[in-house]
Design an enzyme around this catalytic site. Structure first.
Site, PDB file in Angstrom:
ATOM      1  N   TRP A 173     -37.539 -39.924  19.830  1.00 51.41           N
ATOM      2  CA  TRP A 173     -37.589 -39.649  18.415  1.00 51.41           C
ATOM      3  C   TRP A 173     -39.035 -39.792  17.898  1.00 51.41           C
ATOM      4  O   TRP A 173     -39.249 -38.697  16.933  1.00 51.41           O
ATOM      5  CB  TRP A 173     -36.635 -40.900  17.780  1.00 51.41           C
ATOM      6  CG  TRP A 173     -37.000 -40.781  16.089  1.00 51.41           C
ATOM      7  CD1 TRP A 173     -36.093 -40.196  15.354  1.00 51.41           C
ATOM      8  CD2 TRP A 173     -37.891 -41.264  15.287  1.00 51.41           C
ATOM      9  NE1 TRP A 173     -36.321 -40.177  14.145  1.00 51.41           N
ATOM     10  CE2 TRP A 173     -37.485 -41.147  13.822  1.00 51.41           C
ATOM     11  CE3 TRP A 173     -39.068 -42.163  15.554  1.00 51.41           C
ATOM     12  CZ2 TRP A 173     -38.463 -41.230  12.814  1.00 51.41           C
ATOM     13  CZ3 TRP A 173     -39.632 -42.554  14.465  1.00 51.41           C
ATOM     14  CH2 TRP A 173     -39.356 -42.381  13.165  1.00 51.41           C
ATOM     15  N   HIS A 174     -40.104 -40.617  18.643  1.00 48.76           N
ATOM     16  CA  HIS A 174     -41.293 -40.634  17.748  1.00 48.76           C
ATOM     17  C   HIS A 174     -41.961 -39.490  18.405  1.00 48.76           C
ATOM     18  O   HIS A 174     -43.156 -39.183  17.700  1.00 48.76           O
ATOM     19  CB  HIS A 174     -42.035 -41.949  18.751  1.00 48.76           C
ATOM     20  CG  HIS A 174     -41.572 -43.069  17.893  1.00 48.76           C
ATOM     21  ND1 HIS A 174     -40.362 -43.807  18.389  1.00 48.76           N
ATOM     22  CD2 HIS A 174     -42.180 -43.906  16.937  1.00 48.76           C
ATOM     23  CE1 HIS A 174     -40.282 -44.940  17.678  1.00 48.76           C
ATOM     24  NE2 HIS A 174     -41.197 -44.993  16.856  1.00 48.76           N
ATOM     25  N   GLY A 175     -41.871 -38.570  19.312  1.00 51.26           N
ATOM     26  CA  GLY A 175     -42.337 -37.371  19.670  1.00 51.26           C
ATOM     27  C   GLY A 175     -42.103 -36.807  21.123  1.00 51.26           C
ATOM     28  O   GLY A 175     -41.459 -37.148  21.805  1.00 51.26           O
TER      29      GLY A 175
END
Length: 482
Positions: A325-327
């Site tokens: 989700w962060h990248g």
């Protein structure tokens, strides 16, 4: 528009005055002003993405209305999956298209097949990971009949685009925030003062701690080949303080700003670096995202109710998805998997719910066992942050290799080491303040409310003075890129 900018310093009081003195007679006018202000705030970065957030709002609003009248379960599932596909489709395209394309090409090249495909020059819409999950929570809760779908499009638009938490959270649930747009708000002086305290503390975290730590973290990580293991370890430490103060500082400002307008947002951080184990850390770090994944992914998968294999599977799924989700980078996947490995021993031995109270509750200092537990947990967290910050996996492993070499025992050395030590002193001072307020919902309140007035105001002016003295180059909040 950045919270720590002149633009926002003009924007916020303007909206505040219009909100309480011009539109205060009618609830719909107040909500309309919030929508307009939020779209101005968001459009300040790139007005072209306003259509994206408007489309997402329309889709989930209409699906929610349809879910109320639809009785056939198969049709209800189709409606829910329509919302999921639209929202995650936008997120996947803008955030992960090039990542999947590059890895697809690499996989076929490995087997001797060459595929030609062009990557796209895609600009990531700021905040898309946050408002996408916020609207999804609405559709899922309506589908589960935990929430009555709204018929007020203005209120729903305000909920989706609420500017204090639009671009970097906290990720609010519709069950908590949306009903607040239905109720008439009256100005509460005590609540507004508390909000100003929270904004001040968040700005201090961002401007004095996070931005100064960022200077050294960036310098060391971006030139990691030039530095010793001890200097790289110091760089990891700087990043550890940077990401916490940057992100929790944003959350503090968002919560404080919301209070100025009569809204309550949920706490997003609860002193995570004082955690005694990794399970406690994840109950205290980015709480709105952790609980989102728990309620909408982990529990539907079976949670920890099944056998050992299911517990292991679900734990890795939730942490790896959280990392992704962060990248769009394998470093985030490894970061998530590493945290899953930290967490699993606690889960499998039923010790993951052990530390539910405040650390050193009722005491000024922790005992030796608590101190060592905090130290070990903090060390594991710092190590994991190396993968989070590194450019790629090769970069991360090269940094770790050097940290584990004999050069770790050398004296750290890089330009501006003296000012770096001043920054570390400020970090230590900040952590002392946080420690004093660790058993409060928001740590600043203990000092702000319970001290005598001269000391309290002296503390406020000291924070402001430190912001003027140690303000570095204006930087975006780190989670804007996620």
């Amino acid at each position: 528009m950045l919270f720590n900018s002149i633009d926002f310093a003009i924007f916020l009081p303007t909206v505040f005055l219009l909100y309480w003195f011009v539109t205060n007679k009618k609830l719909k006018l107040q909500n309309s002003l919030i929508v307009i202000a939020s779209y101005v705030f968001y459009g300040w970065w790139d007005w072209r993405f306003l259509a994206l957030i408007l489309f997402s709002t329309l889709v989930d609003y209409l699906i929610g209305r349809k879910l109320k009248t639809e009785q056939k379960q198969i049709n209800r599932k189709i409606l829910l999956w329509s919302s999921i596909v639209v929202n995650l489709g936008f997120l996947g395209f803008f955030k992960y298209y090039n990542f999947f394309l590059d890895n697809f090409i690499t996989a076929f090249t490995f087997f001797g097949m060459e595929i030609k495909a062009n990557s796209l020059n895609i600009i990531l819409p700021v905040g898309i990971s946050f408002y996408t999950f916020q609207t999804l929570s609405y559709s899922i809760d309506v589908y589960r009949r935990k929430l009555e779908p709204t018929t007020d499009f203005i209120a729903f638009s305000a909920f989706v685009s609420f500017f204090p938490q639009l671009v970097a959270g906290p990720i609010e649930r519709a069950t908590h925030l949306l009903p607040q747009f239905y109720r008439k708000r009256r100005f509460d002086f005590a609540k507004a003062v508390d909000g100003m305290r929270q904004i001040l503390w968040g700005l201090f975290k961002k401007i004095v701690i996070a931005d100064n730590c960022a200077e050294y973290a960036n310098q060391i990580f971006n030139n990691s080949g030039d530095y010793s293991g001890s200097t790289l370890a110091l760089g990891a430490l700087f990043f550890t303080f940077q990401i916490y103060c940057d992100f929790s500082g944003y959350s503090d400002i968002a919560i404080g700003t919301s209070r100025l307008f009569g809204f309550d947002l949920r706490r997003n951080f609860h002193f995570p670096y004082f955690s005694r184990d990794i399970a406690e850390f994840w109950r205290r770090w980015h709480i709105s995202l952790s609980t989102w994944f728990r309620d909408y992914l982990y529990i539907p998968l079976g949670g920890s109710r099944g056998g050992t294999w299911m517990k292991v599977r679900n734990t890795f799924i939730i942490f790896i998805v959280s990392g992704f989700w962060h990248g769009a980078n394998w470093t985030f996947v490894v970061w998530g998997a590493l945290n899953a490995m930290y967490f699993l021993p606690l889960l499998l031995t039923n010790n993951n719910r052990k530390n539910l109270d405040a650390v050193a509750e009722g005491r000024l200092f922790p005992d030796l066992r608590e101190f060592l537990s905090i130290l070990v947990t903090f060390g594991l967290t710092v190590f994991a942050w190396i993968f989070f910050r590194a450019n790629d996996l090769r970069h991360a492993f090269s940094i770790i290799k050097k940290i584990l070499s004999a050069s770790f025992f050398s004296i750290p050395n890089f330009p501006d080491i003296t000012y770096a030590l001043v920054t570390l002193f400020l970090v230590a001072l900040f952590f002392c303040i946080e420690w004093l307020g660790r058993d409060e919902e928001f740590g600043i309140s203990k000092i702000a409310v319970k001290w005598n007035r001269p000391y309290r105001w002296g503390f406020y002016f000291a924070l402001i003075a430190l912001m003027f003295i140690f303000s570095g180059r204006e930087q975006e909040f780190i989670y804007f890129q996620f």
